[in-house]
Design a protein around this motif. Structure first.
Motif, mmCIF file in Angstrom:
data_model
loop_
_atom_site.group_PDB
_atom_site.id
_atom_site.type_symbol
_atom_site.label_atom_id
_atom_site.label_comp_id
_atom_site.label_asym_id
_atom_site.label_seq_id
_atom_site.Cartn_x
_atom_site.Cartn_y
_atom_site.Cartn_z
ATOM 1 N N MET A 130 0.847 -1.185 0.000
ATOM 2 C CA MET A 130 0.000 0.000 0.000
ATOM 3 C C MET A 130 0.889 1.244 0.000
ATOM 4 S SD MET A 130 -3.336 0.588 1.579
ATOM 5 C CE MET A 130 -4.524 1.271 0.791
ATOM 6 N N PRO A 131 0.669 2.170 -0.916
ATOM 7 C CA PRO A 131 1.466 3.393 -0.985
ATOM 8 C C PRO A 131 1.300 4.247 0.266
ATOM 9 C CG PRO A 131 0.108 3.126 -2.956
ATOM 10 C CD PRO A 131 -0.306 2.091 -1.982
ATOM 11 N N MET A 132 2.229 5.162 0.461
ATOM 12 C CA MET A 132 2.168 6.084 1.591
ATOM 13 C C MET A 132 1.592 7.422 1.130
ATOM 14 S SD MET A 132 5.716 5.371 3.618
ATOM 15 C CE MET A 132 5.154 6.204 5.091
ATOM 16 N N THR A 133 0.876 8.068 2.025
ATOM 17 C CA THR A 133 0.320 9.390 1.742
ATOM 18 C C THR A 133 1.297 10.460 2.236
ATOM 19 O OG1 THR A 133 -0.805 9.569 3.861
ATOM 20 C CG2 THR A 133 -2.025 8.494 2.059
ATOM 21 N N ALA A 134 1.121 11.666 1.718
ATOM 22 C CA ALA A 134 1.959 12.782 2.161
ATOM 23 C C ALA A 134 1.874 12.981 3.677
ATOM 24 C CB ALA A 134 1.584 14.051 1.408
ATOM 25 N N PRO A 135 0.681 12.938 4.291
ATOM 26 C CA PRO A 135 0.626 13.112 5.748
ATOM 27 C C PRO A 135 1.380 12.008 6.517
ATOM 28 C CG PRO A 135 -1.532 13.532 4.810
ATOM 29 C CD PRO A 135 -0.680 12.976 3.702
ATOM 30 N N GLN A 136 1.362 10.790 6.000
ATOM 31 C CA GLN A 136 2.105 9.709 6.658
ATOM 32 C C GLN A 136 3.611 9.956 6.591
ATOM 33 O OE1 GLN A 136 0.389 6.576 4.236
ATOM 34 N NE2 GLN A 136 -0.585 5.664 6.049
ATOM 35 N N ILE A 137 4.080 10.337 5.416
ATOM 36 C CA ILE A 137 5.506 10.604 5.251
ATOM 37 C C ILE A 137 5.916 11.801 6.106
ATOM 38 C CG2 ILE A 137 7.309 11.270 3.613
ATOM 39 C CD1 ILE A 137 5.548 9.850 1.434
ATOM 40 N N GLU A 138 5.113 12.850 6.051
ATOM 41 C CA GLU A 138 5.446 14.044 6.828
ATOM 42 C C GLU A 138 5.469 13.751 8.319
ATOM 43 O OE1 GLU A 138 4.316 18.723 7.472
ATOM 44 O OE2 GLU A 138 3.337 17.622 5.856
ATOM 45 N N ALA A 139 4.565 12.923 8.817
ATOM 46 C CA ALA A 139 4.545 12.587 10.240
ATOM 47 C C ALA A 139 5.842 11.891 10.650
ATOM 48 C CB ALA A 139 3.340 11.700 10.564
ATOM 49 N N LEU A 140 6.332 10.971 9.823
ATOM 50 C CA LEU A 140 7.594 10.290 10.134
ATOM 51 C C LEU A 140 8.761 11.277 10.128
ATOM 52 C CD1 LEU A 140 7.148 7.070 7.960
ATOM 53 C CD2 LEU A 140 7.064 7.218 10.459
ATOM 54 N N LEU A 141 8.782 12.149 9.143
ATOM 55 C CA LEU A 141 9.859 13.132 9.051
ATOM 56 C C LEU A 141 9.784 14.146 10.183
ATOM 57 C CD1 LEU A 141 9.828 13.728 5.195
ATOM 58 C CD2 LEU A 141 11.490 12.400 6.521
ATOM 59 N N ARG A 142 8.588 14.568 10.521
ATOM 60 C CA ARG A 142 8.398 15.557 11.582
ATOM 61 C C ARG A 142 8.840 15.000 12.936
ATOM 62 N NH1 ARG A 142 8.080 20.281 10.390
ATOM 63 N NH2 ARG A 142 6.585 19.971 8.721
ATOM 64 N N ARG A 143 8.645 13.699 13.145
ATOM 65 C CA ARG A 143 9.075 13.063 14.391
ATOM 66 C C ARG A 143 10.595 13.142 14.534
ATOM 67 N NH1 ARG A 143 6.910 7.525 14.232
ATOM 68 N NH2 ARG A 143 5.019 8.694 13.855
ATOM 69 N N ALA A 144 11.311 12.964 13.433
ATOM 70 C CA ALA A 144 12.770 12.984 13.463
ATOM 71 C C ALA A 144 13.342 14.399 13.368
ATOM 72 C CB ALA A 144 13.323 12.137 12.323
ATOM 73 N N PHE A 145 12.621 15.278 12.661
ATOM 74 C CA PHE A 145 13.101 16.636 12.410
ATOM 75 C C PHE A 145 11.995 17.638 12.750
ATOM 76 C CE2 PHE A 145 14.755 13.702 9.140
ATOM 77 C CZ PHE A 145 16.084 13.650 9.532
ATOM 78 N N PRO A 146 11.729 17.855 14.049
ATOM 79 C CA PRO A 146 10.593 18.695 14.439
ATOM 80 C C PRO A 146 10.685 20.143 13.956
ATOM 81 C CG PRO A 146 11.834 17.952 16.379
ATOM 82 C CD PRO A 146 12.423 17.280 15.192
ATOM 83 N N ASP A 147 11.898 20.621 13.696
ATOM 84 C CA ASP A 147 12.069 22.008 13.257
ATOM 85 C C ASP A 147 11.966 22.164 11.741
ATOM 86 O OD1 ASP A 147 14.519 20.622 12.684
ATOM 87 O OD2 ASP A 147 15.507 22.566 12.466
ATOM 88 N N ALA A 148 11.809 21.073 11.026
ATOM 89 C CA ALA A 148 11.971 21.067 9.568
ATOM 90 C C ALA A 148 10.870 21.785 8.813
ATOM 91 C CB ALA A 148 12.061 19.628 9.063
ATOM 92 N N GLN A 149 11.288 22.369 7.691
ATOM 93 C CA GLN A 149 10.377 22.794 6.648
ATOM 94 C C GLN A 149 10.353 21.618 5.675
ATOM 95 O OE1 GLN A 149 12.399 26.198 5.087
ATOM 96 N NE2 GLN A 149 11.348 27.611 6.456
ATOM 97 N N ILE A 150 9.181 21.102 5.396
ATOM 98 C CA ILE A 150 9.056 19.900 4.565
ATOM 99 C C ILE A 150 8.118 20.181 3.399
ATOM 100 C CG2 ILE A 150 8.298 17.484 4.516
ATOM 101 C CD1 ILE A 150 8.890 17.424 7.577
ATOM 102 N N GLU A 151 8.601 19.887 2.202
ATOM 103 C CA GLU A 151 7.775 19.968 0.998
ATOM 104 C C GLU A 151 7.781 18.588 0.356
ATOM 105 O OE1 GLU A 151 9.303 22.962 -1.623
ATOM 106 O OE2 GLU A 151 9.564 24.384 0.027
ATOM 107 N N LEU A 152 6.608 18.056 0.074
ATOM 108 C CA LEU A 152 6.482 16.741 -0.551
ATOM 109 C C LEU A 152 5.705 16.854 -1.858
ATOM 110 C CD1 LEU A 152 5.522 14.674 2.615
ATOM 111 C CD2 LEU A 152 7.663 14.505 1.345
ATOM 112 N N ASN A 153 6.200 16.165 -2.878
ATOM 113 C CA ASN A 153 5.511 16.115 -4.164
ATOM 114 C C ASN A 153 5.439 14.667 -4.635
ATOM 115 O OD1 ASN A 153 5.232 18.996 -4.670
ATOM 116 N ND2 ASN A 153 7.460 18.985 -4.791
ATOM 117 N N ASP A 154 4.247 14.215 -4.954
ATOM 118 C CA ASP A 154 4.040 12.887 -5.521
ATOM 119 C C ASP A 154 4.346 12.984 -7.013
ATOM 120 O OD1 ASP A 154 3.130 10.436 -6.428
ATOM 121 O OD2 ASP A 154 1.218 10.541 -5.373
ATOM 122 N N THR A 155 5.521 12.527 -7.409
ATOM 123 C CA THR A 155 6.003 12.765 -8.770
ATOM 124 C C THR A 155 5.293 11.947 -9.834
ATOM 125 O OG1 THR A 155 7.790 11.155 -8.529
ATOM 126 C CG2 THR A 155 8.284 13.450 -7.966
#
Length: 77
Positions: A1-26
């Motif tokens: 099952m593919p991952m959604t942007a909110p799922q990916i962002e949640a994982l990244l935000r947990r590791a990098f709480p200060d991050a600016q994150i931009e996601l694009n489904d290419t």
């Protein structure tokens, strides 16, 4: 099952709480993403180390539910 942007962002935000994150489904399929992540956590790290940090944050989903991730990592200006 593919991952959604909110799922990916949640994982990244947990590791990098200060991050600016931009996601694009290419490909529009949830399997191929491009991410731009700006975080102070990358300071003093090589590009390879920065990308390893991101892959570590994604964990076992990298290469599974998340098939491909093109990365652009940066330190805040």
């Amino acid at each position: 099952m593919p991952m959604t942007a909110p799922q990916i962002e949640a994982l990244l935000r947990r590791a990098f709480p200060d991050a600016q994150i931009e996601l694009n489904d290419t490909a529009g399929d949830g399997d191929h993403w491009r991410a731009r992540i700006v975080s102070a956590a990358f300071a003093g790290k090589t590009r390879v180390q920065q990308h390893q940090m991101v892959y570590g944050a994604i964990g076992p989903d990298m290469g599974g539910a998340l098939h491909a991730l093109a990365l652009q990592t940066e330190v805040p200006a």
